[in-house]
Design a protein around this motif. Sequence first.
Motif, PDB file in Angstrom:
ATOM      1  N   ASP A  54       0.725  -1.308  -0.052  1.00 53.35           N
ATOM      2  CA  ASP A  54      -0.030  -0.155   0.046  1.00 53.35           C
ATOM      3  C   ASP A  54       0.852   1.319   0.084  1.00 53.35           C
ATOM      4  OD1 ASP A  54      -2.410  -1.620  -0.239  1.00 53.35           O
ATOM      5  OD2 ASP A  54      -2.578  -1.412   2.142  1.00 53.35           O
ATOM      6  N   ARG A  87      -4.647   6.913  -3.513  1.00 51.06           N
ATOM      7  CA  ARG A  87      -4.521   5.685  -3.817  1.00 51.06           C
ATOM      8  C   ARG A  87      -5.145   5.333  -5.004  1.00 51.06           C
ATOM      9  NH1 ARG A  87      -0.359   2.090  -3.110  1.00 51.06           N
ATOM     10  NH2 ARG A  87      -1.129   0.020  -3.351  1.00 51.06           N
ATOM     11  N   VAL A 116       2.945   4.576  -1.350  1.00 50.71           N
ATOM     12  CA  VAL A 116       2.440   5.475  -2.431  1.00 50.71           C
ATOM     13  C   VAL A 116       3.140   5.190  -3.943  1.00 50.71           C
ATOM     14  CG1 VAL A 116       4.434   7.160  -1.982  1.00 50.71           C
ATOM     15  CG2 VAL A 116       2.165   7.877  -2.841  1.00 50.71           C
TER      16      VAL A 116
END
Length: 191
Positions: free
Chosen positions: A140, A168, A142
């Motif tokens: 997860d 995201r 960036v």
Amino acid sequence: MTQPRLLNLAGLLPRSRANGPGTRMVIWVQGCPFRCLGCQNPDFLEFRVNQIVTVDQIWQQFQQLPDLAGISFSGGEPFAQSVALADLASRVKTVGKTVICWTGYKLEQIKLDKIPGSQEFLNQIDLLIDGLFIQQQASDRVMRGSENQKLHFLSGQITAVDLVDIPRQEWIVSPERLTYTGFPLENERFD
């Protein structure tokens, strides 16, 4: 008279906020030599004619959106179309905008200069995200799909601070279509 440089696109999104800092145009190229298990864009892998456009056509479209912060290249594999993308990226840079590129190649492989146009293309990139997507290392973090992928800030025009508030995921609704872009969260599927 020189022949126009051609791109084989898998997709184009005129405006996105999930593909780098600011509002950016996003180009997905068609064709990839890698076959990463769990690839987010499996329809973009095959080397087949999809949508042929000239660099001039994309450049004209980019210029019509002066508020863009830059352009982001994904795929498929952008370095499979290095020569044409180097030309487009150079034009983007001449107007003070930034260039981001995702690639399955490692930076060290690109620097070996075995891909036609790779050095010219690399010289135009402000932020390179390199490395194959590894499903077992889903992340997860960036602008990365898996833990092994690295951010390379090549020019100083984009820094880690610029990546703080990037969403995201993003859904874009238009009269013609619904477009999803970004990075799925771990265990999230849309098939």
